[in-house]
Design a protein around this motif. Structure first.
Motif, PDB file in Angstrom:
ATOM      1  N   ILE A  17       0.638  -0.765  -0.468  1.00 34.42           N
ATOM      2  CA  ILE A  17      -0.340   0.401   0.147  1.00 34.42           C
ATOM      3  C   ILE A  17       1.086   0.804   0.060  1.00 34.42           C
ATOM      4  O   ILE A  17       0.418   1.861  -0.913  1.00 34.42           O
ATOM      5  N   ILE A  18       1.967   1.260   1.439  1.00 32.47           N
ATOM      6  CA  ILE A  18       2.502   2.536   0.673  1.00 32.47           C
ATOM      7  C   ILE A  18       3.397   2.897  -0.333  1.00 32.47           C
ATOM      8  O   ILE A  18       3.636   3.691  -0.705  1.00 32.47           O
ATOM      9  N   LYS A  19       3.886   1.765  -0.420  1.00 33.84           N
ATOM     10  CA  LYS A  19       5.217   2.002  -1.919  1.00 33.84           C
ATOM     11  C   LYS A  19       3.867   2.287  -3.463  1.00 33.84           C
ATOM     12  O   LYS A  19       4.899   2.473  -4.195  1.00 33.84           O
ATOM     13  N   ASN A  20       2.863   1.653  -3.633  1.00 28.77           N
ATOM     14  CA  ASN A  20       1.506   2.338  -4.421  1.00 28.77           C
ATOM     15  C   ASN A  20       1.564   3.740  -4.130  1.00 28.77           C
ATOM     16  O   ASN A  20       1.551   4.395  -5.327  1.00 28.77           O
ATOM     17  N   ARG A  21       2.019   3.835  -2.961  1.00 29.62           N
ATOM     18  CA  ARG A  21       1.427   5.314  -2.769  1.00 29.62           C
ATOM     19  C   ARG A  21       2.798   6.627  -2.808  1.00 29.62           C
ATOM     20  O   ARG A  21       2.410   7.163  -3.692  1.00 29.62           O
ATOM     21  N   LEU A  22       3.553   5.630  -2.864  1.00 28.84           N
ATOM     22  CA  LEU A  22       4.950   6.075  -3.523  1.00 28.84           C
ATOM     23  C   LEU A  22       5.547   6.207  -4.460  1.00 28.84           C
ATOM     24  O   LEU A  22       5.437   7.787  -5.533  1.00 28.84           O
ATOM     25  N   LEU A  23       4.855   5.339  -5.472  1.00 21.51           N
ATOM     26  CA  LEU A  23       4.804   5.191  -6.872  1.00 21.51           C
ATOM     27  C   LEU A  23       3.979   6.389  -7.579  1.00 21.51           C
ATOM     28  O   LEU A  23       4.374   6.976  -9.021  1.00 21.51           O
ATOM     29  N   GLU A  24       2.872   6.243  -7.075  1.00 22.48           N
ATOM     30  CA  GLU A  24       1.696   6.956  -7.712  1.00 22.48           C
ATOM     31  C   GLU A  24       1.149   8.503  -7.026  1.00 22.48           C
ATOM     32  O   GLU A  24       1.468   9.503  -7.538  1.00 22.48           O
ATOM     33  N   GLN A  25       2.934   8.672  -5.894  1.00 20.96           N
ATOM     34  CA  GLN A  25       3.059   9.979  -5.848  1.00 20.96           C
ATOM     35  C   GLN A  25       1.899  11.147  -5.461  1.00 20.96           C
ATOM     36  O   GLN A  25       1.514  12.240  -4.799  1.00 20.96           O
ATOM     37  N   THR A  26       1.202   9.394  -4.401  1.00 16.96           N
ATOM     38  CA  THR A  26      -0.135  10.562  -3.294  1.00 16.96           C
ATOM     39  C   THR A  26       0.837  10.991  -2.678  1.00 16.96           C
ATOM     40  O   THR A  26       1.141  12.148  -1.813  1.00 16.96           O
ATOM     41  N   TYR A  27       2.033  10.280  -2.198  1.00 18.44           N
ATOM     42  CA  TYR A  27       3.209  10.888  -0.848  1.00 18.44           C
ATOM     43  C   TYR A  27       4.490  12.116  -2.015  1.00 18.44           C
ATOM     44  O   TYR A  27       5.241  10.469  -2.532  1.00 18.44           O
ATOM     45  N   GLN A  28       4.514  12.788  -1.977  1.00 17.16           N
ATOM     46  CA  GLN A  28       5.438  13.252  -2.971  1.00 17.16           C
ATOM     47  C   GLN A  28       7.349  13.523  -1.403  1.00 17.16           C
ATOM     48  O   GLN A  28       6.848  13.529  -0.404  1.00 17.16           O
ATOM     49  N   GLY A  29       8.056  13.740  -2.250  1.00 17.12           N
ATOM     50  CA  GLY A  29       9.363  13.832  -1.836  1.00 17.12           C
ATOM     51  C   GLY A  29       9.355  15.032  -0.599  1.00 17.12           C
ATOM     52  O   GLY A  29       8.494  15.985  -1.105  1.00 17.12           O
ATOM     53  N   GLY A  30       9.735  15.092   0.072  1.00 15.67           N
ATOM     54  CA  GLY A  30       9.256  15.381   1.207  1.00 15.67           C
ATOM     55  C   GLY A  30       8.256  15.175   2.907  1.00 15.67           C
ATOM     56  O   GLY A  30       8.239  16.581   3.487  1.00 15.67           O
ATOM     57  N   HIS A  31       7.326  14.799   2.424  1.00 14.02           N
ATOM     58  CA  HIS A  31       6.051  14.005   2.661  1.00 14.02           C
ATOM     59  C   HIS A  31       6.992  14.300   3.794  1.00 14.02           C
ATOM     60  O   HIS A  31       7.500  12.713   3.755  1.00 14.02           O
ATOM     61  N   ILE A  32       5.976  13.655   5.041  1.00 12.92           N
ATOM     62  CA  ILE A  32       6.642  13.196   6.306  1.00 12.92           C
ATOM     63  C   ILE A  32       5.364  12.009   6.718  1.00 12.92           C
ATOM     64  O   ILE A  32       4.501  12.594   6.744  1.00 12.92           O
TER      65      ILE A  32
END
Length: 234
Positions: A17-32
């Motif tokens: 789940i988390i990795k997919n959100r990273l790939l989709e940029q739901t969590y973008q660079g700098g997000h904590i």
């Protein structure tokens, strides 16, 4: 609620789940990211969340920043360049080998994917994830057509990184999906004719445009955005 009776499986679910959100940029660079918030959202304990975050840190998707927490790493220009150096070497080799071995059925699948991509490009609001899936299948078919299992393994090892750069490339400009579909079509045309030189040239041009598009997007985002501040309790 996510399944809790099998911890390894649960950790894998959280990781995916988390990795997919990273790939989709739901969590973008700098997000904590925080263990507490993720555990509450996913309705699991902190243990599988912690394990997933630790694995993603090892894979260089995340990093720990003192006094802030777990921060999403930016895909910077240096990382992008390194990814494309490797990708270009592997996929240029793939298209040369595939030119000799690709089957009629594989060519038909490539045509279907190109047509699908053209339809996506015609949408007022194209779905980037759909295109990335189609794009991944397109390149996988070419690699599979080589008959080289080791080459396929090497490409698979960096596939997630390729997907991340692909998202950045698509975000660079509104007509990037249409451009990529046309680039793919040129590759298929050359493969169908058995023209190795043209196939290699078409792949080189495609990968170069993917790289420059992603590069321009990353540079613009780096200049315009700053890390998101939020609760650092992990």
């Amino acid at each position: 609620m996510m399944k809790k009776n099998n911890m390894p499986a649960l950790k894998d679910q959280v990781y995916t789940i988390i990795k997919n959100r990273l790939l989709e940029q739901t969590y973008q660079g700098g997000h904590i990211l925080t263990e507490r918030a993720l555990a509450e959202e996913l309705r699991v304990s902190r243990t599988p969340v912690r394990a997933a975050l630790q694995q993603l840190q090892k894979e260089s998707w995340l990093r720990y920043v003192p006094h802030k927490g777990i921060v999403v790493r930016n895909l910077d220009e240096k990382n992008l360049t390194h990814i494309f150096q490797i990708r270009t070497a592997l996929e240029e080799l793939a298209v040369r080998l595939a030119c000799e071995k690709i089957t009629k059925d594989q060519l038909e699948l490539l045509r279907l994917l190109v047509n699908q991509q053209k339809k996506l490009a015609q949408r007022a609001l194209p779905t980037y994830n759909e295109f990335i899936f189609s794009d991944t299948e397109f390149h996988n078919i070419i690699v599979t057509a080589t008959g080289n299992a080791l080459l396929r393994t090497l490409v698979d090892e960096i596939r997630d990184k390729i997907k991340r750069t692909g998202i950045n490339s698509l975000y660079s400009r509104p007509n990037r999906i249409q451009e990529a579909a046309q680039e793919h079509e040129a590759i298929v045309d050359a493969l169908q004719r058995g023209d190795e030189d043209k196939a290699l040239l078409a792949m080189k041009e495609h990968l170069h445009l993917c790289y420059t598009s992603a590069y321009s997007y990353i540079v613009s985002e780096t200049a315009e955005t700053a890390p998101i501040e939020c609760d650092s309790d992990i």
